[in-house]
Enzyme design. Structure first.
Site, PDB file in Angstrom:
ATOM      1  N   CYS A 252       0.871  -0.902  -0.219  1.00 43.30           N
ATOM      2  CA  CYS A 252      -0.245   0.108   0.028  1.00 43.30           C
ATOM      3  C   CYS A 252       0.812   1.293   0.321  1.00 43.30           C
ATOM      4  O   CYS A 252       0.478   1.309  -1.185  1.00 43.30           O
ATOM      5  CB  CYS A 252      -1.191  -0.022   1.324  1.00 43.30           C
ATOM      6  SG  CYS A 252      -2.362  -1.497   0.917  1.00 43.30           S
TER       7      CYS A 252
HETATM    8  N1  LIG Z   1      -2.732  -5.980   1.886  1.00 43.88           N
HETATM    9  C1  LIG Z   1      -3.195  -5.068   2.956  1.00 43.88           C
HETATM   10  O1  LIG Z   1      -2.777  -4.594   3.685  1.00 43.88           O
HETATM   11  C2  LIG Z   1      -4.134  -3.988   1.865  1.00 43.88           C
HETATM   12  C3  LIG Z   1      -4.692  -3.288   2.228  1.00 43.88           C
HETATM   13  C4  LIG Z   1      -5.441  -2.460   2.158  1.00 43.88           C
HETATM   14  C5  LIG Z   1      -5.796  -2.177   0.857  1.00 43.88           C
HETATM   15  N2  LIG Z   1      -5.480  -3.246  -0.064  1.00 43.88           N
HETATM   16  C6  LIG Z   1      -5.548  -3.291  -1.415  1.00 43.88           C
HETATM   17  O2  LIG Z   1      -6.124  -3.900  -1.849  1.00 43.88           O
HETATM   18  C7  LIG Z   1      -6.150  -4.826  -2.872  1.00 43.88           C
HETATM   19  C8  LIG Z   1      -5.689  -6.336  -2.647  1.00 43.88           C
HETATM   20  O3  LIG Z   1      -4.838  -6.645  -2.181  1.00 43.88           O
HETATM   21  P1  LIG Z   1      -3.708  -7.437  -1.557  1.00 43.88           P
HETATM   22  O4  LIG Z   1      -2.986  -7.373  -0.559  1.00 43.88           O
HETATM   23  O5  LIG Z   1      -5.289  -8.204  -0.937  1.00 43.88           O
HETATM   24  O6  LIG Z   1      -3.180  -8.507  -3.011  1.00 43.88           O
HETATM   25  P2  LIG Z   1      -3.172 -10.047  -2.648  1.00 43.88           P
HETATM   26  O7  LIG Z   1      -1.945  -9.752  -3.999  1.00 43.88           O
HETATM   27  O8  LIG Z   1      -2.923 -10.191  -1.547  1.00 43.88           O
HETATM   28  O9  LIG Z   1      -4.184 -10.162  -3.847  1.00 43.88           O
HETATM   29  C9  LIG Z   1      -4.892 -10.442  -4.945  1.00 43.88           C
HETATM   30  C10 LIG Z   1      -5.652 -12.133  -4.983  1.00 43.88           C
HETATM   31  O10 LIG Z   1      -6.394 -11.239  -6.104  1.00 43.88           O
HETATM   32  C11 LIG Z   1      -6.577 -12.044  -6.852  1.00 43.88           C
HETATM   33  N3  LIG Z   1      -6.595 -12.155  -8.967  1.00 43.88           N
HETATM   34  C12 LIG Z   1      -5.480 -10.951  -8.921  1.00 43.88           C
HETATM   35  N4  LIG Z   1      -6.051 -10.985 -10.663  1.00 43.88           N
HETATM   36  C13 LIG Z   1      -7.855 -11.745 -10.836  1.00 43.88           C
HETATM   37  C14 LIG Z   1      -8.961 -12.058 -11.381  1.00 43.88           C
HETATM   38  N5  LIG Z   1      -8.772 -11.568 -13.039  1.00 43.88           N
HETATM   39  N6  LIG Z   1      -9.923 -12.390 -11.016  1.00 43.88           N
HETATM   40  C15 LIG Z   1      -9.767 -13.332  -9.303  1.00 43.88           C
HETATM   41  N7  LIG Z   1      -8.402 -12.648  -8.338  1.00 43.88           N
HETATM   42  C16 LIG Z   1      -7.680 -11.843  -9.225  1.00 43.88           C
HETATM   43  C17 LIG Z   1      -4.899 -12.294  -7.369  1.00 43.88           C
HETATM   44  O11 LIG Z   1      -5.046 -14.225  -7.631  1.00 43.88           O
HETATM   45  C18 LIG Z   1      -4.467 -12.621  -5.433  1.00 43.88           C
HETATM   46  O12 LIG Z   1      -4.829 -13.569  -4.900  1.00 43.88           O
HETATM   47  C19 LIG Z   1      -5.436  -3.864  -3.472  1.00 43.88           C
HETATM   48  O13 LIG Z   1      -5.698  -2.687  -4.357  1.00 43.88           O
HETATM   49  C20 LIG Z   1      -4.474  -3.331  -2.513  1.00 43.88           C
HETATM   50  O14 LIG Z   1      -3.829  -2.080  -2.424  1.00 43.88           O
HETATM   51  C21 LIG Z   1      -4.391  -3.505   0.203  1.00 43.88           C
END
Ligand SMILES: NC(=O)c1ccc[n+]([C@@H]2O[C@H](COP(=O)([O-])OP(=O)(O)OC[C@H]3O[C@@H](n4cnc5c(N)ncnc54)[C@H](O)[C@@H]3O)[C@@H](O)[C@H]2O)c1
Length: 466
Positions: A300
């Protein structure tokens, strides 16, 4: 999960579990949605079962909803259906229990999205090599939703992104299905505020900001989240909700940069920045502590502010605070290496040929996430300068394959004897599991980037803060 009757397409998704809470027919009106939410008849589909999607699924299942987890990563889907977790703070037995009770199933088949009433999107939003927003994952997901959209469905984007994404990018793609947002389906944006590793707050206790561009979508999305989180904060538009999330991350990024810059200054003045922050934090108002470190990490803070920078250019503005913060924060690993070289120099040693043990590969304490972790950069910088480098991280037994880094290393087991064998132990992440007394007692030199050794009484002469 019972398949819902599809209104537009005849080819059905593969059969899935029987839904104890099953109801028939799409939720076409606000009233139908409210009843279904109250009776827990809403099937929630979560797209992207990562660090955000998996805890969100746990929250909805915990609130009595049946969930479908959709992910394009087959390995993750198989693990989930076998009752296995791949995220440290989500226990496998919880997944296994939800799967066995038919409350949750995972799928890589986008047609299963037709079975869901709500579809919540938690896919990655990285930067391209040129540091521009890479919305490929969001766009691909929007296309999958458009291809499988059902009348009455609620679509919510949770991925962090620049203001305007839901309205300008997601909505037109989904509306290419022929259905209209706010009329045939509902559309909202609600930023994820997950902070992995935190124990004082959970998804349920963190207030949920919810924005939508039409009243029906806003009310329905608020009602759905309101069923599982303690407090919902409705805002007038998707743009405002998106901007609120970016503001939160810019705020952190800029303040961390400020304290990192002050760390460098106070080091020169022989003042301990950690003591300064501790003292300033006693002010009961007008001050919030931020702590210095070896650089920014995670998915992030190093990334999201640049989504806004990119968008600002369209309005003829540059986001100077963000750019400056980025510059200062990305210079931190270099600063750590410089401090470390000076400390070795005092012992008539050089980085080249010395042996280093890096403690902590994760980007912050007590998590297993190494995305954008400064530890990786520190290891690469040391290796580039001719050092021999090992690492230990209780949560990262081996370095995973990453797009831009191929470290191919495994975590070394900590022991007094092995600690003695390194010229320098570099504390990059302050995991609580470490015995810092033991580490300092046995290390030749400790470079501490996190003030992790603050409580260590003996051997302080070996510690250099960086
Ligand atoms: N990790 C954090 O602490 C956090 C906190 C707040 C916000 N976010 C935001 O949340 C969002 C997700 O982050 P995350 O950390 O969970 O990412 P991540 O990489 O852990 O998980 C994302 C998942 O989405 C899947 N994916 C990708 N394309 C896809 C599609 N077309 N259809 C279905 N699945 C698909 C991937 O395989 C993966 O498992 C981002 O925008 C991030 O900035 C993350």
């Amino acid at each position: 999960m019972r398949m819902r009757k599809t209104s537009k397409r005849s080819n059905s998704p593969p059969s899935s579990q029987q839904n104890g809470n099953a109801r028939s027919g799409p939720l076409l009106s606000e009233a139908a949605w409210f009843d279904a939410i109250r009776d827990r008849k809403v099937r929630v589909g979560i797209v992207g079962m990562g660090y955000v999607g998996l805890p969100l699924m746990r929250t909805f299942c915990g609130g009595g909803f049946q969930c479908l987890g959709f992910d394009v990563d087959l390995e993750k889907v198989e693990k989930l259906n076998a009752g296995k977790s791949y995220i440290k703070h989500i226990p496998s037995n919880l997944i296994a229990e939800l799967v066995s009770q038919n409350k949750f199933e995972a799928s890589a088949d986008p047609r299963t999205l037709r079975e869901c009433d709500a579809i919540i999107v938690c896919v990655p939003t990285p930067l391209t090599k040129m540091r521009d927003p890479d919305l490929t994952f969001v766009e691909n997901t929007a296309h999958l939703i458009a291809d499988n959209l059902q009348r009455g469905q609620l679509v919510i984007l949770e991925s962090t992104t620049y203001p305007g994404t839901t309205r300008e990018v997601v909505k037109p793609i989904i509306e290419s299905s022929g259905l209209k947002a706010g009329k045939d389906f509902f559309l909202a944006y609600s930023p994820e505020r997950e902070d992995p590793g935190r124990t004082d707050h959970t998804t349920e206790t963190i207030p949920k900001v919810v924005g939508a561009d039409d009243p029906a979508s806003r009310k329905i999305a608020c009602a759905l989240y309101g069923a599982v989180v303690k407090r919902v904060v409705p805002v007038p538009s998707c743009d405002i909700a998106e901007a609120a999330k970016i503001l939160e991350n810019v705020y952190r990024c800029v303040n961390i940069a400020m304290i990192n810059e002050l760390k460098v200054l106070f080091d020169r003045m022989n003042i301990d920045v950690w003591e300064v922050v501790r003292a300033a934090s006693t002010k009961p108002f007008g001050f919030q502590p931020f702590y210095p470190g070896p650089g920014l990490g995670g998915h992030c803070i190093p990334i999201d502010p640049f989504y806004l920078t990119w968008k600002a250019r369209q309005y003829g503005m540059s986001t100077r605070f963000i750019e400056l913060a980025g510059e200062i924060n990305t210079a931190m690993p270099e600063y750590v290496i410089q401090r470390l070289a000076e400390a070795l120099n005092e012992k008539e040693k050089s980085i080249k040929g010395s042996k280093f043990l890096v403690l902590g590969l994760a980007y912050k304490k007590n998590v297993d996430d190494i995305r954008e972790s400064p530890s990786i950069e520190l290891i690469e910088m040391l290796k580039k300068r001719g050092a021999k480098v090992d690492y230990n991280d209780p949560f990262v037994p081996k370095t995973p394959i990453q797009r831009e880094h191929q470290l191919n290393m495994t975590s070394k087991k900590l022991s007094p004897a092995m600690l003695k064998s390194y010229d320098c132990v570099l504390i990059a992440t302050d995991h609580s599991a470490y015995d810092y007394d033991m580490i300092v007692a046995n290390a030749q030199l400790v470079v501490d980037t996190r003030n992790a050794t603050a409580g260590v009484k003996s051997g302080r002469g070996k510690i250099v803060k960086a």
